[in-house]
Write an enzyme that holds these catalytic residues in place. Structure first.
Site, PDB file in Angstrom:
ATOM      1  N   ASN A 117     -16.044  -2.677  30.306  1.00 16.13           N
ATOM      2  CA  ASN A 117     -17.587  -2.406  30.445  1.00 16.13           C
ATOM      3  C   ASN A 117     -18.203  -3.365  29.515  1.00 16.13           C
ATOM      4  O   ASN A 117     -19.255  -2.670  29.041  1.00 16.13           O
ATOM      5  CB  ASN A 117     -17.722  -0.933  30.262  1.00 16.13           C
ATOM      6  CG  ASN A 117     -17.442  -0.065  31.263  1.00 16.13           C
ATOM      7  OD1 ASN A 117     -16.183   0.583  31.214  1.00 16.13           O
ATOM      8  ND2 ASN A 117     -17.861   0.012  32.652  1.00 16.13           N
TER       9      ASN A 117
ATOM     10  N   GLU B 243     -10.876   2.487  44.118  1.00 17.80           N
ATOM     11  CA  GLU B 243     -10.988   3.138  42.887  1.00 17.80           C
ATOM     12  C   GLU B 243     -11.222   4.837  43.280  1.00 17.80           C
ATOM     13  O   GLU B 243     -11.919   5.072  44.309  1.00 17.80           O
ATOM     14  CB  GLU B 243     -12.403   2.712  42.081  1.00 17.80           C
ATOM     15  CG  GLU B 243     -12.825   3.643  40.879  1.00 17.80           C
ATOM     16  CD  GLU B 243     -13.732   2.946  39.864  1.00 17.80           C
ATOM     17  OE1 GLU B 243     -14.404   1.901  40.467  1.00 17.80           O
ATOM     18  OE2 GLU B 243     -13.380   3.059  38.820  1.00 17.80           O
TER      19      GLU B 243
ATOM     20  N   HIS C  11     -15.726  -1.668  43.451  1.00 14.44           N
ATOM     21  CA  HIS C  11     -16.325  -0.780  42.461  1.00 14.44           C
ATOM     22  C   HIS C  11     -16.828   0.501  43.234  1.00 14.44           C
ATOM     23  O   HIS C  11     -17.860   0.218  44.061  1.00 14.44           O
ATOM     24  CB  HIS C  11     -17.501  -1.262  41.291  1.00 14.44           C
ATOM     25  CG  HIS C  11     -17.865  -0.397  40.527  1.00 14.44           C
ATOM     26  ND1 HIS C  11     -19.065   0.024  40.603  1.00 14.44           N
ATOM     27  CD2 HIS C  11     -17.399   0.409  39.574  1.00 14.44           C
ATOM     28  CE1 HIS C  11     -19.279   1.043  39.851  1.00 14.44           C
ATOM     29  NE2 HIS C  11     -18.416   1.011  39.010  1.00 14.44           N
TER      30      HIS C  11
ATOM     31  N   LYS D 252     -10.269   3.052  30.196  1.00 16.80           N
ATOM     32  CA  LYS D 252     -11.167   2.483  29.621  1.00 16.80           C
ATOM     33  C   LYS D 252     -10.608   1.825  28.192  1.00 16.80           C
ATOM     34  O   LYS D 252      -9.892   2.561  27.505  1.00 16.80           O
ATOM     35  CB  LYS D 252     -12.409   3.346  29.573  1.00 16.80           C
ATOM     36  CG  LYS D 252     -13.023   3.749  30.634  1.00 16.80           C
ATOM     37  CD  LYS D 252     -13.680   2.670  31.265  1.00 16.80           C
ATOM     38  CE  LYS D 252     -14.348   3.114  32.658  1.00 16.80           C
ATOM     39  NZ  LYS D 252     -14.928   2.318  33.269  1.00 16.80           N
TER      40      LYS D 252
ATOM     41  N   ASP E   9     -10.359  -1.399  31.557  1.00 21.44           N
ATOM     42  CA  ASP E   9     -11.822  -1.719  31.715  1.00 21.44           C
ATOM     43  C   ASP E   9     -12.945  -1.644  30.524  1.00 21.44           C
ATOM     44  O   ASP E   9     -12.849  -0.585  30.007  1.00 21.44           O
ATOM     45  CB  ASP E   9     -12.189  -0.647  32.832  1.00 21.44           C
ATOM     46  CG  ASP E   9     -13.835  -0.842  33.325  1.00 21.44           C
ATOM     47  OD1 ASP E   9     -14.522  -2.016  32.634  1.00 21.44           O
ATOM     48  OD2 ASP E   9     -14.325  -0.202  34.060  1.00 21.44           O
TER      49      ASP E   9
ATOM     50  N   GLU F 291     -18.961  -5.317  39.325  1.00 18.51           N
ATOM     51  CA  GLU F 291     -20.155  -3.791  39.651  1.00 18.51           C
ATOM     52  C   GLU F 291     -21.327  -4.086  39.100  1.00 18.51           C
ATOM     53  O   GLU F 291     -22.038  -3.542  39.390  1.00 18.51           O
ATOM     54  CB  GLU F 291     -19.168  -2.840  38.680  1.00 18.51           C
ATOM     55  CG  GLU F 291     -18.994  -2.642  37.352  1.00 18.51           C
ATOM     56  CD  GLU F 291     -18.512  -1.566  36.704  1.00 18.51           C
ATOM     57  OE1 GLU F 291     -17.097  -1.316  36.691  1.00 18.51           O
ATOM     58  OE2 GLU F 291     -19.101  -0.559  36.071  1.00 18.51           O
TER      59      GLU F 291
ATOM     60  N   GLU G 104     -10.921  -5.608  33.229  1.00 19.06           N
ATOM     61  CA  GLU G 104     -12.096  -5.538  33.968  1.00 19.06           C
ATOM     62  C   GLU G 104     -13.309  -5.453  32.962  1.00 19.06           C
ATOM     63  O   GLU G 104     -13.243  -4.857  32.036  1.00 19.06           O
ATOM     64  CB  GLU G 104     -12.085  -4.138  34.741  1.00 19.06           C
ATOM     65  CG  GLU G 104     -13.603  -3.683  35.487  1.00 19.06           C
ATOM     66  CD  GLU G 104     -13.366  -2.568  36.275  1.00 19.06           C
ATOM     67  OE1 GLU G 104     -12.194  -2.356  36.946  1.00 19.06           O
ATOM     68  OE2 GLU G 104     -14.176  -1.796  36.512  1.00 19.06           O
TER      69      GLU G 104
HETATM   70  C1  0YR Z   1     -19.751   5.538  33.734  1.00 12.80           C
HETATM   71  N1  0YR Z   1     -15.975   1.707  36.654  1.00 12.80           N
HETATM   72  C2  0YR Z   1     -17.040   1.737  35.853  1.00 12.80           C
HETATM   73  C3  0YR Z   1     -19.351   4.525  34.961  1.00 12.80           C
HETATM   74  C4  0YR Z   1     -18.091   2.885  35.823  1.00 12.80           C
HETATM   75  C5  0YR Z   1     -18.717   3.206  34.599  1.00 12.80           C
HETATM   76  O1  0YR Z   1     -20.259   4.845  32.971  1.00 12.80           O
HETATM   77  O2  0YR Z   1     -20.560   4.316  35.412  1.00 12.80           O
HETATM   78  O3  0YR Z   1     -17.587   3.614  33.749  1.00 12.80           O
HETATM   79  O4  0YR Z   1     -18.984   2.324  36.521  1.00 12.80           O
HETATM   80  O5  0YR Z   1     -16.711   1.009  34.808  1.00 12.80           O
HETATM   81  O6  0YR Z   1     -15.425   0.992  37.148  1.00 12.80           O
HETATM   82 MG    MG Z   2     -15.696  -0.790  35.662  1.00 15.43          MG
END
Ligand code: 0YR
Ligand code: MG
Length: 372
Positions: free
Chosen positions: A205, A327, A305, A174, A203, A255, A229
């Protein structure tokens, strides 16, 4: 195989660590929210979406299944997944209040339960029911070692263990600190520790804006990032397209996308290079197949995802020709009759009839929540 009854459920399953964070979410439990569907010939199908265990919104999903979808399903032939998908998703009253969000997450659960039933009825695992396996082994990548809440030392120790002891050759970390240089420092340390042959994806997010992503990608040039990502806000097609044009790091996303239409917009704009559909957010397996076929037609790799922690996607990845890697997050596997299993970085092929979604009775008893 007529549908006799519909039984929604909510499970809040504890993670393997006390809590984890990415740039946007902090969670302690994974929500398994969906339905059992029982047919007149005594078969039970299970399907569910994945949530962050927020009970009030989980109950909106089960209420939709119970009050809006169940009356449309009872007495119907469970084999008719395509017709039933349309009956639910294109019901004029329901379409008015939601073509995404709660109603779509509920639709995903119902659709997966129908496919579970269809392949159980046929007596074969879902991947075989769909048309057979394209590969001898689906490669896994480990996400569970890379949370943003982990210190740099934890990150290094976890990544090294995943690679050196557990046999993964691919991991995902992350990113998304307020100061992106902190992420660069963490990534540089992991790259140095693991060497050049290990694939490292990252990633974000959806936290950073375009200029931050562009600066970050320029600084990350030498780190051989496998994909970036969700660099940007989930729905922003234009900024993803700009970023994808301006960096050599491939963009991955999907996702948070609910529909095949959303995927089409990103793909047509050149805004995504690794396509990440999720059966728990799209309208189940039925719409997942449409997205995977769309990716195939554009010769883009599909990397699902894991909103269901790969119980279903392992079947789809063994089967669909656009699939590549999958994953791995081992949070909820102990709650299934046929849990996912990874050895030396490769997913075992499921062999029992169905979609591997049958949940253990003990887990319902221990982690089930009341629906009201
Ligand atoms: C944790 N996976 C993600 C999880 C996940 C999130 O909050 O839900 O990190 O969905 O991005 O690739
Ligand atoms: Mg993700």
């Amino acid at each position: 195989m007529k549908i006799a009854s519909v039984h929604p459920f909510i499970l809040h399953l504890p993670l393997t660590s006390d809590s984890i964070s990415d740039s946007t979410h902090n969670i302690t439990h994974w929500g398994v929210v969906g339905t059992k569907i029982v047919t007149d010939d005594g078969l039970e199908g299970y399907g569910f979406t994945g949530t962050h265990s927020h009970l009030a919104s989980d109950r909106l999903i089960t209420s939709c299944i119970q009050n809006c979808y169940a009356p449309l399903l009872i007495g119907e032939d469970a084999s008719d997944h395509s017709r039933l998908w349309t009956k639910l998703a294109r019901n004029p009253a329901l379409q008015w209040v939601g073509r995404a969000g709660i109603t779509h997450l509920a639709l995903a659960a119902v659709d997966v339960a129908l496919w579970d039933l269809k392949s159980k009825k046929a007596g074969v695992p879902l991947w075989s029911y769909l048309g057979g396996a394209r590969t001898k082994g689906v490669e896994a990548y480990n996400t569970d070692i890379g949370w943003l809440s982990f210190s740099k030392d934890q990150l290094l120790a976890g990544s090294a263990k995943a690679v050196e002891e557990d046999g993964f050759t691919r991991i995902k970390l992350k990113v998304g600190h307020d100061d992106p240089n902190v992420d660069i420092e963490r990534l540089t340390a992991v790259r140095k520790r693991l060497g050049s042959s290990i694939r490292i994806a990252i990633d974000g997010n959806g936290k950073w804006d375009l200029p931050t992503c562009q600066r970050f990608c320029a600084s990350a040039q030498g780190l051989d990032i496998f994909w970036f990502e969700e660099p940007l806000w989930y729905d922003d097609v234009g900024s993803h397209a700009t970023l994808a044009r301006n960096t050599t790091i491939p963009v991955a996303l999907g996702e948070q996308l609910y529909t095949v239409d959303a995927f089409r917009s990103f793909i047509e704009a050149g805004a995504v290079q690794y396509v990440q559909p999720d059966v728990t957010r799209l309208g189940g397996i039925t719409e997942y197949i449409q997205v995977a076929d769309l990716a195939l037609a554009h010769r883009l790799p599909v990397v699902p995802h894991a909103g269901e922690m790969s119980q279903v996607h392992v079947h789809l990845s063994y089967w669909h020709p656009a699939s590549t890697i999958l994953e791995y997050i081992p949070w909820i596997k102990d709650h299934f009759e046929e849990p996912i299993a990874v050895k030396d970085g490769v997913y075992a092929r499921p062999e029992r009839p169905g979609a591997s979604t049958t949940i253990l009775a003990e887990s319902f008893a221990r982690y089930g929540k009341s629906l009201s």
